[in-house]
Enzyme design. Structure first.
Site, short mmCIF file in Angstrom:
data_model
loop_
_atom_site.label_atom_id
_atom_site.label_comp_id
_atom_site.label_asym_id
_atom_site.label_seq_id
_atom_site.Cartn_x
_atom_site.Cartn_y
_atom_site.Cartn_z
N GLU A 26 1.41 4.75 -4.92
CA GLU A 26 -0.12 4.34 -5.14
C GLU A 26 -0.83 5.51 -5.55
O GLU A 26 -1.06 6.25 -4.74
CB GLU A 26 -0.72 3.67 -3.95
CG GLU A 26 -2.03 3.03 -3.89
CD GLU A 26 -2.46 2.76 -2.62
OE1 GLU A 26 -3.63 2.91 -2.53
OE2 GLU A 26 -1.58 2.40 -1.65
N LYS A 47 -3.72 -5.07 3.95
CA LYS A 47 -3.76 -3.86 4.33
C LYS A 47 -4.76 -3.58 5.60
O LYS A 47 -5.88 -3.98 5.33
CB LYS A 47 -4.37 -2.94 3.09
CG LYS A 47 -4.62 -1.45 3.33
CD LYS A 47 -5.25 -0.97 1.93
CE LYS A 47 -5.53 0.57 2.41
NZ LYS A 47 -6.17 1.16 0.98
#
Length: 213
Positions: A44, A134
């Protein structure tokens, strides 16, 4: 298999996302290469990295023949999400619940992982189609938050990020985390230019997470 479903499935198998933050484009590439060599497949690149979109675009080309998934992190608005998607990002991660970002990603069937701190935010994320939520910042909680969320929301998949380290990753996964995101703990060696240390730390993370596959 549908590309979006496949990415979510693969993340559930790998259970590990490397969160890449860097002070320059050059450092960003070096960190990514070290982490990839260490065996982490979900990378990421946060939009706080200089030239992050260019890095994502280049990495997608560089690793097109490898089983590597390049995502964009710290995405705060739909325009940035669309730019990252056009650059080839396989998934989008946001530090917060942002309906417009989620709409954009759902429009193009790209996995979106919004940040949440409360049950309300988790529910809102699920209602907007988040397959993975998340938990951020993870170091504001402890692994028991996963159990607390899953009590009323057993259908939720959670990915703690922030404060996940080699010393506690097992606790997060044992608590039921779908996957974990790790950044500063993983890439600390980059601050002194020690990318071998970053690679070795990645290998240790992969080995630890493998116990929960």
């Amino acid at each position: 298999m549908d590309k979006k479903i496949n990415i979510i499935k693969k993340l559930g198998e790998e259970k590990l996302v490397a969160v890449i933050r860097a002070e320059s484009e050059e450092q960003g590439f070096k960190i990514v290469d070290a982490v990839k060599k260490g065996g982490i497949k979900f990378l990421e690149v946060t939009l706080t990295v200089p030239s992050a979109v260019d890095i994502i675009r280049e990495l997608v080309k560089r690793y097109k023949d490898d089983e590597v998934y390049i995502g964009a992190g710290t995405v705060l608005d739909p325009e940035t999400a669309r730019i990252a998607i056009l650059a080839g990002a396989s998934y989008i991660v946001s530090p917060c619940f942002c309906p417009e970002v989620m709409k954009m990603c759902n429009r193009y069937r790209v996995p979106i992982m919004p940040g949440a701190q409360t049950v309300r935010e988790v529910v809102q994320s699920l209602e907007m189609g988040a397959d993975i939520v998340k938990v951020f910042p993870g170091d504001a909680f402890n692994p028991s938050i996963i159990k607390s969320f899953k009590g009323p929301l057993p259908q939720g998949n959670f990915m703690p990020t922030g404060g996940v380290s080699l010393s506690n990753v097992k606790d997060w996964l044992a608590a039921g985390a779908y996957a974990v995101g790790t950044g500063s703990s993983l890439t600390a060696g980059a601050k002194t230019g020690d990318y071998v240390a970053v690679e070795e730390e990645a290998r240790k993370f992969v080995a630890e997470v493998a116990k929960y596959k």
